[in-house]
Design an enzyme around this catalytic site. Structure first.
Site, PDB file in Angstrom:
ATOM      1  N   SER A  27       0.837  -1.190   0.000  1.00  0.00           N
ATOM      2  CA  SER A  27       0.000   0.000   0.000  1.00  0.00           C
ATOM      3  C   SER A  27       0.877   1.247   0.000  1.00  0.00           C
ATOM      4  O   SER A  27       1.608   1.493   0.970  1.00  0.00           O
ATOM      5  CB  SER A  27      -0.885  -0.031   1.252  1.00  0.00           C
ATOM      6  OG  SER A  27      -1.345   1.256   1.538  1.00  0.00           O
ATOM      7  N   LYS A  65      30.518  -0.719   5.017  1.00  0.00           N
ATOM      8  CA  LYS A  65      30.482  -0.774   6.487  1.00  0.00           C
ATOM      9  C   LYS A  65      31.447  -1.857   6.970  1.00  0.00           C
ATOM     10  O   LYS A  65      31.287  -3.030   6.633  1.00  0.00           O
ATOM     11  CB  LYS A  65      29.055  -1.095   6.949  1.00  0.00           C
ATOM     12  CG  LYS A  65      28.965  -1.336   8.453  1.00  0.00           C
ATOM     13  CD  LYS A  65      27.554  -1.646   8.910  1.00  0.00           C
ATOM     14  CE  LYS A  65      27.571  -2.127  10.351  1.00  0.00           C
ATOM     15  NZ  LYS A  65      26.261  -2.500  10.847  1.00  0.00           N
ATOM     16  N   THR A  97      20.665  -6.113  12.853  1.00  0.00           N
ATOM     17  CA  THR A  97      20.416  -7.534  12.621  1.00  0.00           C
ATOM     18  C   THR A  97      19.062  -7.857  11.989  1.00  0.00           C
ATOM     19  O   THR A  97      18.792  -9.026  11.718  1.00  0.00           O
ATOM     20  CB  THR A  97      20.539  -8.300  13.956  1.00  0.00           C
ATOM     21  OG1 THR A  97      19.884  -7.545  14.972  1.00  0.00           O
ATOM     22  CG2 THR A  97      21.975  -8.525  14.326  1.00  0.00           C
TER      23      THR A  97
HETATM   24  C1  LIG Z   1      14.279   2.566  14.421  1.00  0.00           C
HETATM   25  C2  LIG Z   1      14.619   1.414  13.544  1.00  0.00           C
HETATM   26  C3  LIG Z   1      15.911   1.303  13.028  1.00  0.00           C
HETATM   27  C4  LIG Z   1      16.257   0.201  12.236  1.00  0.00           C
HETATM   28  N1  LIG Z   1      17.530   0.072  11.794  1.00  0.00           N
HETATM   29  C5  LIG Z   1      17.883  -1.054  11.122  1.00  0.00           C
HETATM   30  C6  LIG Z   1      19.212  -1.252  10.667  1.00  0.00           C
HETATM   31  O1  LIG Z   1      20.071  -0.401  10.793  1.00  0.00           O
HETATM   32  N2  LIG Z   1      19.493  -2.420  10.051  1.00  0.00           N
HETATM   33  C7  LIG Z   1      18.558  -3.394   9.855  1.00  0.00           C
HETATM   34  O2  LIG Z   1      18.877  -4.459   9.327  1.00  0.00           O
HETATM   35  N3  LIG Z   1      17.295  -3.193  10.224  1.00  0.00           N
HETATM   36  C8  LIG Z   1      16.937  -2.056  10.845  1.00  0.00           C
HETATM   37  N4  LIG Z   1      15.650  -1.878  11.224  1.00  0.00           N
HETATM   38  C9  LIG Z   1      14.659  -2.842  10.827  1.00  0.00           C
HETATM   39  C10 LIG Z   1      14.302  -2.625   9.389  1.00  0.00           C
HETATM   40  O3  LIG Z   1      13.823  -1.313   9.188  1.00  0.00           O
HETATM   41  C11 LIG Z   1      13.276  -3.613   8.952  1.00  0.00           C
HETATM   42  O4  LIG Z   1      13.635  -4.898   9.350  1.00  0.00           O
HETATM   43  C12 LIG Z   1      13.144  -3.627   7.479  1.00  0.00           C
HETATM   44  O5  LIG Z   1      12.952  -2.338   6.987  1.00  0.00           O
HETATM   45  C13 LIG Z   1      12.019  -4.491   7.067  1.00  0.00           C
HETATM   46  O6  LIG Z   1      10.805  -3.880   7.348  1.00  0.00           O
HETATM   47  P1  LIG Z   1       9.547  -4.622   6.846  1.00  0.00           P
HETATM   48  O7  LIG Z   1       9.678  -4.818   5.374  1.00  0.00           O
HETATM   49  O8  LIG Z   1       9.335  -5.802   7.690  1.00  0.00           O
HETATM   50  O9  LIG Z   1       8.372  -3.594   7.186  1.00  0.00           O
HETATM   51  P2  LIG Z   1       7.935  -2.184   6.475  1.00  0.00           P
HETATM   52  O10 LIG Z   1       9.074  -1.470   5.899  1.00  0.00           O
HETATM   53  O11 LIG Z   1       7.128  -1.492   7.512  1.00  0.00           O
HETATM   54  O12 LIG Z   1       6.999  -2.654   5.315  1.00  0.00           O
HETATM   55  C14 LIG Z   1       5.676  -3.046   5.553  1.00  0.00           C
HETATM   56  C15 LIG Z   1       4.937  -3.140   4.243  1.00  0.00           C
HETATM   57  O13 LIG Z   1       3.640  -3.656   4.490  1.00  0.00           O
HETATM   58  C16 LIG Z   1       2.689  -2.867   3.819  1.00  0.00           C
HETATM   59  N5  LIG Z   1       1.416  -2.912   4.514  1.00  0.00           N
HETATM   60  C17 LIG Z   1       1.188  -2.799   5.850  1.00  0.00           C
HETATM   61  N6  LIG Z   1      -0.133  -2.859   6.100  1.00  0.00           N
HETATM   62  C18 LIG Z   1      -0.734  -3.041   4.894  1.00  0.00           C
HETATM   63  C19 LIG Z   1      -2.097  -3.148   4.469  1.00  0.00           C
HETATM   64  N7  LIG Z   1      -3.113  -3.077   5.328  1.00  0.00           N
HETATM   65  N8  LIG Z   1      -2.332  -3.308   3.154  1.00  0.00           N
HETATM   66  C20 LIG Z   1      -1.322  -3.363   2.248  1.00  0.00           C
HETATM   67  N9  LIG Z   1      -0.037  -3.265   2.586  1.00  0.00           N
HETATM   68  C21 LIG Z   1       0.255  -3.083   3.884  1.00  0.00           C
HETATM   69  C22 LIG Z   1       3.302  -1.466   3.822  1.00  0.00           C
HETATM   70  O14 LIG Z   1       2.731  -0.658   2.828  1.00  0.00           O
HETATM   71  C23 LIG Z   1       4.745  -1.800   3.533  1.00  0.00           C
HETATM   72  O15 LIG Z   1       4.926  -1.961   2.156  1.00  0.00           O
HETATM   73  C24 LIG Z   1      15.278  -0.768  11.961  1.00  0.00           C
HETATM   74  C25 LIG Z   1      13.986  -0.627  12.423  1.00  0.00           C
HETATM   75  C26 LIG Z   1      13.635   0.458  13.214  1.00  0.00           C
HETATM   76  C27 LIG Z   1      12.245   0.582  13.721  1.00  0.00           C
END
Ligand SMILES: Cc1cc2nc3c(=O)[nH]c(=O)nc-3n(C[C@H](O)[C@H](O)[C@H](O)COP(=O)(O)OP(=O)(O)OC[C@H]3O[C@@H](n4cnc5c(N)ncnc54)[C@H](O)[C@@H]3O)c2cc1C
Length: 492
Positions: free
Chosen positions: A38, A77, A337
């Site tokens: 989304s 890094k 991580t």
């Molecule tokens: C403060 C912070 C610092 C970080 N630093 C690091 C780092 O240095 N190194 C590292 O490895 N990791 C880090 N991370 C973790 C890292 O950001 C995540 O592991 C990585 O970005 C993966 O995120 P994700 O894809 O799981 O979630 P998101 O990036 O949140 O993606 C979620 C997806 O789901 C979709 N979605 C959600 N709800 C719906 C819905 N109802 N309908 C349709 N789509 C939906 C969204 O649109 C989005 O596309 C950090 C996290 C945080 C919070």
């Protein structure tokens, strides 16, 4: 349990979603992969520092390093510089490097500690990549070098880069907000309903929906294993800032603060900054102000607040849902991580799917056991950074240095303190050298040293360490700066 994976649906288009989609489309030729995301909700987009294993992921996907670095404004890094963790004013490096032998009479750390010789400097001076990081130098390792490296990158650009690659490999992207999830009689997910009435259905669902944990958390109500009594940070302010000065540091910086710590991640065009803190010890506005004080240049945007809880879903795989990324759990980002854990979960899943063997309950239970242990291993390593501190200057530090530790970590600390043994369990994310770097950096040395160290005279041991230190200084002096190496790689 018979689980088909002809039609795979990935829910979410953040780092986890696009990593999963790209890897599944590359590895599983007979399956269709559809990704739903989304634009309205967007992605977390702050995971900007990584772990060396990401290079294997790129190799498996056939990603060219220069192309990737150009597309994501990335940098190299070598590890992390920890400032103010043991005491304010002190710092050390944890790089993906090497300290030579770890036991027996030739153990570098053992002889270093036995000698207690101030002229040798810090133990980090015996590690090539730590000295490279401290001097701002970088080159990819040659055969004679024993160090590894990772990257920093813009997480939003990384998702876009992987999206292009995944779509080229046949992944279908569906844009839309999921508003409802229908389940089958056996509890498995049947289909997803989008806000505009469209329906998306698959056999296997990869939940990469971020903190929302749409399928595993919300629809299947898988319980959360809470780590916040050990890792109490639960908020982060993130903000990019201008890059001031000419040279790029080849490492992340983590500076310990009153109620958490601040990250500094150098990219080609800006610095990524954040303050991870525990809201039980510091209010959000004060935390924001502390972050802004850390910046080396003007902020490029308004700081953004993220709220989270440390821990993970008890099982990552339930029915026909496998969670990867934040939907499955999150440990604070101190050692970068999250992407590493996504990669491990994804790699194991692909191995299982590729085997073609029936995905029975024991196979799924094994996957879930591995996943939980991996989280616990990383959790212990992160706690180590806090619990060894000599700081008592704020409520967070007093709590972190006096709390009861997980048994697995307490045993490791005991084994090191009593006998200098770097105990390792299965599924460790960090090897014995990494544990050594933290113990030494935090000034935490064993009470008894290995008697075999005495097989070498003090003079021999000192000469050996001086020789190693000097060779490292010479080697690093001949290396390009990180900025120069990167420009060469990018062809600029
Ligand atoms: C403060 C912070 C610092 C970080 N630093 C690091 C780092 O240095 N190194 C590292 O490895 N990791 C880090 N991370 C973790 C890292 O950001 C995540 O592991 C990585 O970005 C993966 O995120 P994700 O894809 O799981 O979630 P998101 O990036 O949140 O993606 C979620 C997806 O789901 C979709 N979605 C959600 N709800 C719906 C819905 N109802 N309908 C349709 N789509 C939906 C969204 O649109 C989005 O596309 C950090 C996290 C945080 C919070």
């Amino acid at each position: 349990m018979t689980l088909s994976f002809k039609r795979i649906v990935v829910v979410g288009g953040g780092t986890a979603g696009w990593m999963a989609a790209a890897a599944l489309a590359t590895a599983l030729k007979g399956s269709s992969v559809e990704l739903v995301e989304s634009d309205e909700i967007g992605i977390v987009g702050v995971g900007e520092a990584t772990f060396p294993s990401i290079r294997n992921f790129h190799r498996l996907l056939g990603i060219d390093e220069a192309e990737f670095l150009r597309a994501t404004k990335g940098s190299y890094k070598l590890g992390i510089e920890f400032r103010d963790w043991r005491a304010v004013g002190e710092s050390y490096f944890h790089t993906f490097g090497d300290f030579g032998e770890l036991s027996g009479p030739n153990a570098v750390w053992g002889q270093y500690h036995r000698l207690g010789e101030a002229s040798l400097g810090a133990l980090g001076e015996q590690c090539l990549s730590s000295v490279m990081a401290s001097k701002g130098r970088f080159m990819v390792p040659r055969v004679e070098h024993r160090f590894d490296y990772a990257y920093h990158f813009d997480a939003v650009l990384y998702a876009a880069f992987l999206r292009k690659l995944a779509e080229q490999r046949g992944v279908r992207r569906t844009e839309g907000r999921i508003v409802d999830v229908a389940r089958r009689a056996d509890g498995a997910i049947d289909r997803l309903l989008l806000a505009d009435g469209r329906v998306v259905a698959g056999d296997l669902y990869i939940d990469c929906s971020g903190f929302a944990s749409l399928l595993l958390g919300r629809a299947l109500e898988e319980p959360f294993v809470d780590f916040s009594h050990w890792l109490p940070v639960d908020r982060a302010w993130a903000v990019p800032s201008e890059r001031i000065g000419t040279e790029l540091t080849p490492c992340t910086r983590a500076t310990a603060l009153e109620a958490g710590w601040a990250w500094r991640i150098p990219l080609q065009d800006r610095i990524g900054n954040g303050h991870v803190f525990a809201s039980r010890y510091l209010d959000e506005e004060s935390a924001r102000a502390q972050l802004l004080q850390q910046l080396d240049g003007p902020a490029l945007a308004e700081p953004r607040l993220l709220r989270f809880q440390t821990g993970h879903r008890a099982r990552a795989w339930v029915h026909n849902v496998v969670a990867l990324g934040l939907s499955g759990g999150f440990l604070e980002p101190l050692e970068s991580t999250s992407i590493f854990l996504i990669q491990r979960g994804l790699g194991k899943l692909i191995d299982l799917l590729l085997s073609g063997a029936p995905l029975s309950e024991p196979v799924v239970a094994d996957y879930n056991g591995l996943n939980a242990r991996q989280f616990a291993r990383v959790r212990d390593f992160i706690i180590l950074h806090y619990c060894l501190s000599a700081r008592r200057d704020s409520a967070l530090w007093r709590a972190m240095t006096t709390m009861e530790l997980p048994d697995t970590l307490a045993f490791k600390i005991h084994a090191w303190r009593k006998a200098g043994a770097l105990q390792q369990y299965d599924l460790e994310g960090f090897d014995a050298t990494s544990w050594l770097a933290i113990h030494a950096g935090m000034g935490h040395w064993p009470e008894h040293t290995d008697p075999s160290l005495g097989d070498m005279t003090r003079a021999e041991a000192l000469a050996g360490l001086q020789w190693r230190r000097e060779r490292i200084i010479e080697a690093v002096a001949a290396m390009p700066t990180h900025g120069a190496f990167l420009r060469g790689m990018l062809g600029r």
